[in-house]
Design a protein around this motif. Structure first.
Motif, PDB file in Angstrom:
ATOM      1  N   ALA A 121      -7.125  18.699  -2.950  1.00 51.54           N
ATOM      2  CA  ALA A 121      -5.981  17.795  -2.877  1.00 51.54           C
ATOM      3  C   ALA A 121      -5.416  17.740  -1.464  1.00 51.54           C
ATOM      4  CB  ALA A 121      -4.904  18.240  -3.863  1.00 51.54           C
ATOM      5  N   GLN A 122      -5.343  18.886  -0.790  1.00 52.23           N
ATOM      6  CA  GLN A 122      -4.838  18.898   0.572  1.00 52.23           C
ATOM      7  C   GLN A 122      -5.737  18.111   1.512  1.00 52.23           C
ATOM      8  OE1 GLN A 122      -4.394  23.043   1.554  1.00 52.23           O
ATOM      9  NE2 GLN A 122      -2.426  23.246   0.478  1.00 52.23           N
ATOM     10  N   GLY A 123      -7.046  18.332   1.419  1.00 52.74           N
ATOM     11  CA  GLY A 123      -7.967  17.597   2.275  1.00 52.74           C
ATOM     12  C   GLY A 123      -7.951  16.107   2.012  1.00 52.74           C
ATOM     13  N   LEU A 124      -7.894  15.726   0.733  1.00 46.33           N
ATOM     14  CA  LEU A 124      -7.856  14.310   0.395  1.00 46.33           C
ATOM     15  C   LEU A 124      -6.552  13.675   0.848  1.00 46.33           C
ATOM     16  CD1 LEU A 124      -9.542  12.130  -0.959  1.00 46.33           C
ATOM     17  CD2 LEU A 124      -8.505  12.755  -3.145  1.00 46.33           C
ATOM     18  N   GLY A 125      -5.457  14.434   0.742  1.00 51.83           N
ATOM     19  CA  GLY A 125      -4.175  13.919   1.218  1.00 51.83           C
ATOM     20  C   GLY A 125      -4.186  13.657   2.707  1.00 51.83           C
ATOM     21  N   TYR A 126      -4.767  14.567   3.496  1.00 49.42           N
ATOM     22  CA  TYR A 126      -4.894  14.357   4.935  1.00 49.42           C
ATOM     23  C   TYR A 126      -5.750  13.139   5.234  1.00 49.42           C
ATOM     24  CZ  TYR A 126      -2.975  19.076   5.436  1.00 49.42           C
ATOM     25  OH  TYR A 126      -2.170  20.178   5.384  1.00 49.42           O
ATOM     26  N   LEU A 127      -6.818  12.945   4.490  1.00 48.28           N
ATOM     27  CA  LEU A 127      -7.694  11.800   4.714  1.00 48.28           C
ATOM     28  C   LEU A 127      -6.965  10.485   4.438  1.00 48.28           C
ATOM     29  CD1 LEU A 127     -10.516  10.694   5.339  1.00 48.28           C
ATOM     30  CD2 LEU A 127     -11.086  11.005   2.920  1.00 48.28           C
ATOM     31  N   ILE A 128      -6.188  10.443   3.366  1.00 44.43           N
ATOM     32  CA  ILE A 128      -5.431   9.237   3.042  1.00 44.43           C
ATOM     33  C   ILE A 128      -4.420   8.928   4.143  1.00 44.43           C
ATOM     34  CG2 ILE A 128      -3.750   8.257   1.437  1.00 44.43           C
ATOM     35  CD1 ILE A 128      -6.577   8.222   0.374  1.00 44.43           C
ATOM     36  N   GLY A 186      -8.385 -10.635   1.070  1.00 44.23           N
ATOM     37  CA  GLY A 186      -7.599  -9.848   0.126  1.00 44.23           C
ATOM     38  C   GLY A 186      -8.168  -8.457  -0.086  1.00 44.23           C
ATOM     39  N   ILE A 187      -9.496  -8.340  -0.114  1.00 48.46           N
ATOM     40  CA  ILE A 187     -10.122  -7.021  -0.287  1.00 48.46           C
ATOM     41  C   ILE A 187      -9.838  -6.122   0.916  1.00 48.46           C
ATOM     42  CG2 ILE A 187     -12.335  -5.823  -0.470  1.00 48.46           C
ATOM     43  CD1 ILE A 187     -13.358  -8.183  -2.111  1.00 48.46           C
ATOM     44  N   VAL A 188      -9.954  -6.674   2.125  1.00 50.42           N
ATOM     45  CA  VAL A 188      -9.670  -5.877   3.321  1.00 50.42           C
ATOM     46  C   VAL A 188      -8.200  -5.465   3.354  1.00 50.42           C
ATOM     47  CG1 VAL A 188      -9.591  -5.928   5.844  1.00 50.42           C
ATOM     48  CG2 VAL A 188     -11.560  -6.871   4.639  1.00 50.42           C
ATOM     49  N   LEU A 189      -7.302  -6.378   3.011  1.00 55.47           N
ATOM     50  CA  LEU A 189      -5.882  -6.020   2.965  1.00 55.47           C
ATOM     51  C   LEU A 189      -5.622  -4.957   1.904  1.00 55.47           C
ATOM     52  CD1 LEU A 189      -3.915  -9.374   3.417  1.00 55.47           C
ATOM     53  CD2 LEU A 189      -4.383  -7.593   5.087  1.00 55.47           C
ATOM     54  N   ALA A 190      -6.338  -5.030   0.781  1.00 54.62           N
ATOM     55  CA  ALA A 190      -6.180  -4.008  -0.255  1.00 54.62           C
ATOM     56  C   ALA A 190      -6.564  -2.636   0.272  1.00 54.62           C
ATOM     57  CB  ALA A 190      -7.026  -4.374  -1.479  1.00 54.62           C
ATOM     58  N   ILE A 191      -7.664  -2.574   1.010  1.00 50.07           N
ATOM     59  CA  ILE A 191      -8.077  -1.295   1.595  1.00 50.07           C
ATOM     60  C   ILE A 191      -7.043  -0.795   2.602  1.00 50.07           C
ATOM     61  CG2 ILE A 191      -9.870  -0.181   2.990  1.00 50.07           C
ATOM     62  CD1 ILE A 191     -11.859  -2.159   1.772  1.00 50.07           C
ATOM     63  N   MET A 192      -6.405  -1.718   3.308  1.00 51.33           N
ATOM     64  CA  MET A 192      -5.423  -1.328   4.312  1.00 51.33           C
ATOM     65  C   MET A 192      -4.133  -0.799   3.696  1.00 51.33           C
ATOM     66  SD  MET A 192      -5.854  -4.409   7.092  1.00 51.33           S
ATOM     67  CE  MET A 192      -4.561  -3.750   8.120  1.00 51.33           C
ATOM     68  N   ILE A 193      -3.726  -1.332   2.544  1.00 51.19           N
ATOM     69  CA  ILE A 193      -2.448  -0.907   1.957  1.00 51.19           C
ATOM     70  C   ILE A 193      -2.609   0.226   0.952  1.00 51.19           C
ATOM     71  CG2 ILE A 193      -1.490  -3.204   2.302  1.00 51.19           C
ATOM     72  CD1 ILE A 193      -1.791  -3.747  -0.655  1.00 51.19           C
ATOM     73  N   ILE A 194      -3.841   0.561   0.580  1.00 52.65           N
ATOM     74  CA  ILE A 194      -4.045   1.686  -0.335  1.00 52.65           C
ATOM     75  C   ILE A 194      -3.440   2.979   0.206  1.00 52.65           C
ATOM     76  CG2 ILE A 194      -5.851   3.260  -1.160  1.00 52.65           C
ATOM     77  CD1 ILE A 194      -7.451   0.865  -2.058  1.00 52.65           C
ATOM     78  N   PRO A 195      -3.633   3.339   1.494  1.00 59.05           N
ATOM     79  CA  PRO A 195      -3.028   4.593   1.968  1.00 59.05           C
ATOM     80  C   PRO A 195      -1.506   4.617   1.873  1.00 59.05           C
ATOM     81  CG  PRO A 195      -4.727   3.848   3.487  1.00 59.05           C
ATOM     82  CD  PRO A 195      -4.513   2.744   2.507  1.00 59.05           C
ATOM     83  N   ILE A 196      -0.856   3.479   2.105  1.00 58.55           N
ATOM     84  CA  ILE A 196       0.604   3.440   2.042  1.00 58.55           C
ATOM     85  C   ILE A 196       1.086   3.675   0.617  1.00 58.55           C
ATOM     86  CG2 ILE A 196       2.625   1.985   2.437  1.00 58.55           C
ATOM     87  CD1 ILE A 196       1.031   0.536   4.585  1.00 58.55           C
ATOM     88  N   ILE A 197       0.530   2.935  -0.333  1.00 62.60           N
ATOM     89  CA  ILE A 197       0.947   3.085  -1.727  1.00 62.60           C
ATOM     90  C   ILE A 197       0.600   4.477  -2.235  1.00 62.60           C
ATOM     91  CG2 ILE A 197       0.718   2.134  -4.049  1.00 62.60           C
ATOM     92  CD1 ILE A 197      -0.039  -0.523  -2.812  1.00 62.60           C
ATOM     93  N   THR A 198      -0.560   4.993  -1.843  1.00 64.84           N
ATOM     94  CA  THR A 198      -0.980   6.317  -2.299  1.00 64.84           C
ATOM     95  C   THR A 198      -0.060   7.405  -1.775  1.00 64.84           C
ATOM     96  OG1 THR A 198      -3.291   5.611  -2.390  1.00 64.84           O
ATOM     97  CG2 THR A 198      -2.877   7.973  -2.295  1.00 64.84           C
ATOM     98  N   ALA A 199       0.284   7.361  -0.494  1.00 66.53           N
ATOM     99  CA  ALA A 199       1.104   8.407   0.103  1.00 66.53           C
ATOM    100  C   ALA A 199       2.482   8.476  -0.540  1.00 66.53           C
ATOM    101  CB  ALA A 199       1.226   8.174   1.610  1.00 66.53           C
TER     102      ALA A 199
END
Length: 331
Positions: A121-128, A186-199
């Motif tokens: 979880a820590q490593g994945l969190g840093y990656l996000i 839209g797919i590229v924007l989705a990939i770009m906003i995934i880290p924000i929503i996830t964090a």
């Protein structure tokens, strides 16, 4: 027996002479000034946009079409019509990104907070968090060089099997599947906003009281039932806030959309056809170098429209969060 009164000052009377009183007053003034500065900056930006956009807003459509280099008089497109097309394209591409990104981001956040081992979880969190720092131009280059060619056969399959749905209709008039369409953007924007929503969602899920989770498990709930009964209700407003943050990023994205999409100005629902859509930010970046004086005012008017849309989205998010706060962990 006489009652004696104490000459010692009370806490309120002694506060002004407390050693930390001056520091407290300084910090209060500093924080108040910082909050006021945000409002002043917002008002200054709105005033600038309105003042610079006013000549283009008040000018007639015919005169504007003759004076602005990027508005083609033969198409009869006025500034209001172009802004309408761009608002539609901006909202369409942003909604596509939000629909694709939100379930994935919340799933990743839930996996990090409640399912993954601590070290993973820590490593994945840093990656996000690292993905959130990647410049948008890098996403745009990756989208043009890798994603778009990869998606072309998939788009062809969608058109062959689901072409009766307007969203997936094949290009007309002999056009081919270039892949540089609203769906790719839209797919590229989705990939770009995934880290924000996830964090943001991850931090909200981690704040769920352990007693709530343990109580659900003690009642015989499975891990998923515990998440559904304890974690999601507690973090609902946080998830809404995270989603709106991602939407704000998608609305204002420029370079990635500019590099990927084949621009067009229509109200078409065909997200697999090139030359149909564009966003406000990408259009401004594309046309600004060639715009004359009035053209710059027209582009600023488009920026004013994007400013208003972003402001309304944030106000809506705050209203939704405030309504749900008493039922969640926001309070």
């Amino acid at each position: 027996m006489t009652q004696t009164t104490s000459s010692e000052p009370t806490a309120e009377e002694d506060y002004g002479t407390h050693p930390g009183a001056s520091a407290n007053r300084f910090f209060t003034a500093l924080s108040t000034s910082a909050g006021a500065l945000i409002l002043v900056t917002l008002a200054a930006v709105a005033t600038f946009l309105l003042a610079e956009a006013w000549p283009a807003i008040t000018m007639g459509a015919a005169e504007l079409g003759e004076s602005v280099s990027f508005i083609k008089p033969d198409q009869g497109q006025s500034l209001i019509e172009i802004i309408g097309y761009l608002i539609y394209g901006t909202l369409l591409i942003s909604i596509i990104a939000l629909i694709l990104a939100t379930p994935v981001a919340i799933g990743i956040a839930l996996f990090i907070s409640h399912y993954a081992p601590r070290r993973l979880a820590q490593g994945l969190g840093y990656l996000i968090d690292l993905l959130a720092a990647v410049p948008s131009v890098v996403y745009g280059l990756w989208g043009v060089a890798v994603l778009v060619p990869t998606l072309q056969p998939f788009y062809q399959w969608l058109a062959d099997n689901l072409g009766f749905i307007p969203l997936f209709a094949a290009p007309e008039n002999g056009q081919i599947f270039t892949g540089r369409v609203a769906m790719s953007a839209g797919i590229v924007l989705a990939i770009m906003i995934i880290p924000i929503i996830t964090a943001v969602s991850r931090e909200v899920f981690l704040q769920t009281p352990k007693l709530h989770e343990e109580a659900a498990l003690a009642m015989g709930a499975t891990r998923w039932e515990m998440v559904k009964m304890a974690v999601f209700p507690f973090g609902r407003s946080g998830m809404i806030g995270a989603t709106m943050l991602g939407l704000g990023r998608a609305l204002g994205e420029t370079m990635a959309v500019l590099m990927i999409i084949g621009p067009g100005l229509t109200y078409s629902a065909h997200i697999l056809q090139p030359g149909q859509h564009n966003t406000i930010a990408a259009y401004i970046a594309l046309q600004f170098p060639e715009a004359n004086a009035l053209g710059v005012n027209s582009l600023i008017a488009m920026g004013l429209a994007l400013f208003v849309i972003t402001l309304l989205v944030n106000m809506l998010a705050r209203w939704i969060v405030s309504r749900r706060s008493e039922f969640s962990g926001a309070n």
